[in-house]
Enzyme design. Structure first.
Site, PDB file in Angstrom:
ATOM      1  N   PHE A  87      74.506  90.866 134.228  1.00  0.00           N
ATOM      2  CA  PHE A  87      74.027  92.344 133.700  1.00  0.00           C
ATOM      3  C   PHE A  87      73.877  92.058 132.259  1.00  0.00           C
ATOM      4  CE2 PHE A  87      75.954  93.272 137.704  1.00  0.00           C
ATOM      5  CZ  PHE A  87      74.986  93.948 138.086  1.00  0.00           C
ATOM      6  N   GLU A  90      70.839  93.448 125.918  1.00  0.00           N
ATOM      7  CA  GLU A  90      70.347  94.368 125.145  1.00  0.00           C
ATOM      8  C   GLU A  90      69.075  95.070 125.954  1.00  0.00           C
ATOM      9  OE1 GLU A  90      71.360  95.935 122.266  1.00  0.00           O
ATOM     10  OE2 GLU A  90      72.931  94.483 122.040  1.00  0.00           O
ATOM     11  N   ASP A 132      61.518  94.428 136.511  1.00  0.00           N
ATOM     12  CA  ASP A 132      60.198  94.345 136.647  1.00  0.00           C
ATOM     13  C   ASP A 132      59.406  94.272 135.179  1.00  0.00           C
ATOM     14  OD1 ASP A 132      60.475  97.139 135.656  1.00  0.00           O
ATOM     15  OD2 ASP A 132      59.543  98.108 137.302  1.00  0.00           O
ATOM     16  N   TYR A 156      61.608  93.416 124.074  1.00  0.00           N
ATOM     17  CA  TYR A 156      62.768  93.531 125.311  1.00  0.00           C
ATOM     18  C   TYR A 156      62.260  92.552 126.404  1.00  0.00           C
ATOM     19  CZ  TYR A 156      65.029  95.252 129.493  1.00  0.00           C
ATOM     20  OH  TYR A 156      65.850  95.176 130.778  1.00  0.00           O
ATOM     21  N   LYS A 160      63.802  89.185 128.448  1.00  0.00           N
ATOM     22  CA  LYS A 160      64.263  88.978 129.569  1.00  0.00           C
ATOM     23  C   LYS A 160      63.535  87.859 130.197  1.00  0.00           C
ATOM     24  CE  LYS A 160      66.848  91.039 131.610  1.00  0.00           C
ATOM     25  NZ  LYS A 160      68.224  91.175 131.869  1.00  0.00           N
ATOM     26  N   LEU A 196      65.268 107.731 129.338  1.00  0.00           N
ATOM     27  CA  LEU A 196      64.674 108.843 129.670  1.00  0.00           C
ATOM     28  C   LEU A 196      65.491 110.029 130.520  1.00  0.00           C
ATOM     29  CD1 LEU A 196      61.589 110.308 129.989  1.00  0.00           C
ATOM     30  CD2 LEU A 196      61.698 109.566 132.231  1.00  0.00           C
ATOM     31  N   ASN A 255      56.057 110.060 133.890  1.00  0.00           N
ATOM     32  CA  ASN A 255      57.077 110.749 132.946  1.00  0.00           C
ATOM     33  C   ASN A 255      57.217 112.418 133.072  1.00  0.00           C
ATOM     34  OD1 ASN A 255      57.942 108.269 132.489  1.00  0.00           O
ATOM     35  ND2 ASN A 255      56.733 108.061 130.623  1.00  0.00           N
TER      36      ASN A 255
HETATM   37  P1  NAD Z   1      73.376  98.657 129.174  1.00  0.00           P
HETATM   38  O1  NAD Z   1      72.575  98.682 127.907  1.00  0.00           O
HETATM   39  O2  NAD Z   1      73.902 100.090 129.878  1.00  0.00           O
HETATM   40  O3  NAD Z   1      74.442  97.751 129.372  1.00  0.00           O
HETATM   41  C1  NAD Z   1      74.659  96.559 128.684  1.00  0.00           C
HETATM   42  C2  NAD Z   1      76.091  95.949 128.729  1.00  0.00           C
HETATM   43  O4  NAD Z   1      76.080  94.670 128.303  1.00  0.00           O
HETATM   44  C3  NAD Z   1      76.780  96.875 127.869  1.00  0.00           C
HETATM   45  O5  NAD Z   1      78.089  96.999 128.570  1.00  0.00           O
HETATM   46  C4  NAD Z   1      77.083  95.948 126.566  1.00  0.00           C
HETATM   47  O6  NAD Z   1      78.241  96.088 125.868  1.00  0.00           O
HETATM   48  C5  NAD Z   1      76.856  94.612 127.230  1.00  0.00           C
HETATM   49  N1  NAD Z   1      76.510  93.544 126.124  1.00  0.00           N
HETATM   50  C6  NAD Z   1      75.524  93.493 125.511  1.00  0.00           C
HETATM   51  N2  NAD Z   1      75.475  92.245 124.854  1.00  0.00           N
HETATM   52  C7  NAD Z   1      76.603  91.536 125.204  1.00  0.00           C
HETATM   53  C8  NAD Z   1      76.996  90.446 124.846  1.00  0.00           C
HETATM   54  N3  NAD Z   1      76.371  89.592 124.125  1.00  0.00           N
HETATM   55  N4  NAD Z   1      78.096  89.764 125.463  1.00  0.00           N
HETATM   56  C9  NAD Z   1      78.677  90.587 126.561  1.00  0.00           C
HETATM   57  N5  NAD Z   1      78.267  91.748 126.773  1.00  0.00           N
HETATM   58  C10 NAD Z   1      76.966  92.199 126.419  1.00  0.00           C
HETATM   59  O7  NAD Z   1      72.013  97.977 130.308  1.00  0.00           O
HETATM   60  P2  NAD Z   1      71.947  98.191 131.711  1.00  0.00           P
HETATM   61  O8  NAD Z   1      70.756  99.733 131.804  1.00  0.00           O
HETATM   62  O9  NAD Z   1      73.342  98.533 132.624  1.00  0.00           O
HETATM   63  O10 NAD Z   1      71.046  97.262 132.316  1.00  0.00           O
HETATM   64  C11 NAD Z   1      72.102  96.124 132.650  1.00  0.00           C
HETATM   65  C12 NAD Z   1      70.893  94.929 133.233  1.00  0.00           C
HETATM   66  O11 NAD Z   1      70.035  95.267 134.201  1.00  0.00           O
HETATM   67  C13 NAD Z   1      70.217  94.391 131.810  1.00  0.00           C
HETATM   68  O12 NAD Z   1      70.107  92.990 132.168  1.00  0.00           O
HETATM   69  C14 NAD Z   1      68.819  94.931 131.961  1.00  0.00           C
HETATM   70  O13 NAD Z   1      67.715  94.329 131.541  1.00  0.00           O
HETATM   71  C15 NAD Z   1      68.674  95.029 133.616  1.00  0.00           C
HETATM   72  N6  NAD Z   1      67.940  96.101 134.103  1.00  0.00           N
HETATM   73  C16 NAD Z   1      68.024  97.309 133.790  1.00  0.00           C
HETATM   74  C17 NAD Z   1      67.416  98.576 134.224  1.00  0.00           C
HETATM   75  C18 NAD Z   1      67.515  99.897 134.024  1.00  0.00           C
HETATM   76  O14 NAD Z   1      66.601 100.635 134.485  1.00  0.00           O
HETATM   77  N7  NAD Z   1      68.351 100.238 133.250  1.00  0.00           N
HETATM   78  C19 NAD Z   1      66.277  97.990 135.423  1.00  0.00           C
HETATM   79  C20 NAD Z   1      66.001  96.773 135.711  1.00  0.00           C
HETATM   80  C21 NAD Z   1      67.005  95.661 135.058  1.00  0.00           C
HETATM   81  P1  TYD Z   2      63.192 104.153 129.324  1.00  0.00           P
HETATM   82  O1  TYD Z   2      64.041 105.006 130.005  1.00  0.00           O
HETATM   83  O2  TYD Z   2      63.463 103.930 127.843  1.00  0.00           O
HETATM   84  O3  TYD Z   2      62.936 102.933 130.476  1.00  0.00           O
HETATM   85  P2  TYD Z   2      61.811 101.762 130.048  1.00  0.00           P
HETATM   86  O4  TYD Z   2      60.794 102.200 128.853  1.00  0.00           O
HETATM   87  O5  TYD Z   2      62.421 100.544 130.066  1.00  0.00           O
HETATM   88  O6  TYD Z   2      60.660 102.129 131.427  1.00  0.00           O
HETATM   89  O7  TYD Z   2      61.804 104.920 129.541  1.00  0.00           O
HETATM   90  C1  TYD Z   2      61.008 105.514 130.597  1.00  0.00           C
HETATM   91  C2  TYD Z   2      59.660 106.245 130.280  1.00  0.00           C
HETATM   92  O8  TYD Z   2      60.044 107.306 129.747  1.00  0.00           O
HETATM   93  C3  TYD Z   2      58.835 105.084 129.597  1.00  0.00           C
HETATM   94  O9  TYD Z   2      57.657 105.546 130.019  1.00  0.00           O
HETATM   95  C4  TYD Z   2      59.005 105.770 128.010  1.00  0.00           C
HETATM   96  C5  TYD Z   2      59.145 107.391 128.543  1.00  0.00           C
HETATM   97  N1  TYD Z   2      60.335 108.085 127.558  1.00  0.00           N
HETATM   98  C6  TYD Z   2      59.848 109.282 127.014  1.00  0.00           C
HETATM   99  O10 TYD Z   2      58.650 109.595 127.206  1.00  0.00           O
HETATM  100  N2  TYD Z   2      60.557 109.740 126.068  1.00  0.00           N
HETATM  101  C7  TYD Z   2      61.807 109.247 125.607  1.00  0.00           C
HETATM  102  O11 TYD Z   2      62.619 109.971 124.779  1.00  0.00           O
HETATM  103  C8  TYD Z   2      62.167 108.086 126.316  1.00  0.00           C
HETATM  104  C9  TYD Z   2      63.607 107.497 125.964  1.00  0.00           C
HETATM  105  C10 TYD Z   2      61.359 107.499 127.332  1.00  0.00           C
END
Ligand code: NAD
Ligand code: TYD
Length: 343
Positions: A87, A90, A132, A156, A160, A196, A255
């Site tokens: 997981f 960044e 995605d 980003y 990925k 968001l 949004n």
């Molecule tokens: P997050 O930013 O909340 O957490 C990331 C974690 O990774 C943090 O705890 C951070 O300290 C750790 N980290 C960062 N760099 C590191 C390193 N070099 N070594 C060890 N640990 C490190 O992210 P999230 O939202 O929990 O997402 C987790 C994974 O899921 C990511 O790979 C992201 O691409 C993927 N993902 C997220 C979403 C989403 O909606 N949040 C959707 C699809 C996929």
């Molecule tokens: P986000 O949560 O950053 O996820 P991602 O860009 O990875 O999908 O943003 C979700 C959607 O919300 C995206 O279309 C950008 C929009 N957004 C805003 O309109 N205002 C905000 O302050 C943020 C953080 C996101």
């Protein structure tokens, strides 16, 4: 199964972040024959408060460290790890637009170091948690399938995608048992208030306006984080090496729709909504076709969106000290004092 008979070891990287911490909570609660080692270097997005109740758990061990640090990674993997779930990343698009060095270092180089370590210690499964966003952006019609060409648009998602390609290549070249999952936008407890939903909820709770980018009509597919975590477990248990599985909530929203739902739940009016300059290169629409994991592995999302959103808002209401400490930056200092961990 009792804790003493726990025999299988799982490495969860990035487990102090949003999805990883939810995954660890779920695993300790429901997967009694697994021990969990969490490797996380606690960036701004990593917060030990997310794992507070796990820290003393007999089947849990936290290691502060970087996935890009080969000796650290090798030492952990040689301790009998069977499955790696990566997981660590960044994860915020807006930060990657400001500068993407850390994104390349962690998401690409870090994944390479983990892959090498996992290959050397012959793990049974390397599961790459992808997104995605690697597929790019859709027009009004159609959905991303696992066959959709990769066309990332932000730094980003480009980082990925690079990681996904490395994972794929390690399978092709070395026959490493790897699986990639690509999930849509998650929401739920412990999400860092820069994304968001948690940003808007915490702003509204503090009586601040919410910044909607552009016309607010960008579309995302939203899934509750626990549905995502259960999908990951389904893939660990039933997935096939070398495969990619899309994971989605069947829940496309603009949004603006999300913003209005949050205003309604929190009893605020539309004067709290502020349209701001659009994100550069802002992807218009993401939509996931998750029929492969549904038909082949039998997973389906369970959470109703309005119910999940209400529960999430309630979690932020109940946990104001958690997000206030983040917003002020105090959480970094607290954990330094409490656990002697330097940031
Ligand atoms: P997050 O930013 O909340 O957490 C990331 C974690 O990774 C943090 O705890 C951070 O300290 C750790 N980290 C960062 N760099 C590191 C390193 N070099 N070594 C060890 N640990 C490190 O992210 P999230 O939202 O929990 O997402 C987790 C994974 O899921 C990511 O790979 C992201 O691409 C993927 N993902 C997220 C979403 C989403 O909606 N949040 C959707 C699809 C996929
Ligand atoms: P986000 O949560 O950053 O996820 P991602 O860009 O990875 O999908 O943003 C979700 C959607 O919300 C995206 O279309 C950008 C929009 N957004 C805003 O309109 N205002 C905000 O302050 C943020 C953080 C996101």
């Amino acid at each position: 199964m009792s804790n003493k008979t726990a025999s299988k070891k799982l490495l969860v990287t990035g487990g102090a972040g949003f999805i990883g911490s939810n995954f660890i909570h779920l695993t300790l609660a429901e997967e009694a024959d697994w021990e969990v080692v969490c490797l996380d270097n606690l960036t701004y997005a990593g917060n030990l408060a997310n794992l507070q109740e796990c820290l003393d758990h007999p089947r849990f061990r936290f290691v502060k460290g970087d996935i890009g640090d080969p000796p650290k990674v090798q030492e952990i993997l040689k301790g009998g790890i069977k499955v790696v779930v990566n997981f660590a990343a960044e994860s915020h698009v807006d930060r990657s637009i400001l500068g993407c060095q850390e994104f390349i270092r962690t998401n690409v180089q870090g994944t390479q170091v983990l892959l090498d370590g996992a290959r050397e210690s012959q793990v049974e499964l390397f599961l790459q948690i992808s997104t995605d966003e690697v597929y790019g952006s859709l027009g009004p019609e159609g959905k991303f399938t696992e066959q959709t060409p990769l066309a990332p648009n932000s730094p980003y998602s480009a980082s990925k995608t690079a990681a996904d390609l490395l994972v794929r290549a390690y399978h092709h070249t070395y026959q490493m048992p790897v699986i990639i999952t690509r999930c849509s936008n998650n929401y739920g407890p412990y999400q860092f208030p820069e994304k968001l939903i948690p940003l808007f909820v915490t702003n509204l709770l503090a009586d601040k306006k919410v910044p909607v980018y552009g016309d607010g009509l960008n579309v995302r597919d939203w899934i509750h984080v626990i549905d995502h975590c259960r999908a990951v477990w389904t893939v660990i248990e039933k997935g096939q090496a070398g495969q990619v599985y899309n994971i989605g909530g069947n829940n496309e929203r603009t949004n603006l729709e999300i913003t209005k739902m949050l205003l309604e739940i929190l009893g605020k009016d539309e004067s709290m909504l502020e349209y701001v300059t659009d994100r550069p290169g802002h992807d218009r629409r993401y939509a996931i076709d998750a029929s492969k994991i549904e038909t082949e592995l039998g997973w389906r999302p369970q959470m109703d969106f309005m119910e999940g959103l209400r529960q999430t808002v309630q979690w932020y209401i109940n946990n104001q000290s958690w997000w206030q400490a983040i917003k002020t930056g105090a959480y970094l200092k607290y954990y330094e004092q409490q656990y002697g961990i330097k940031f």
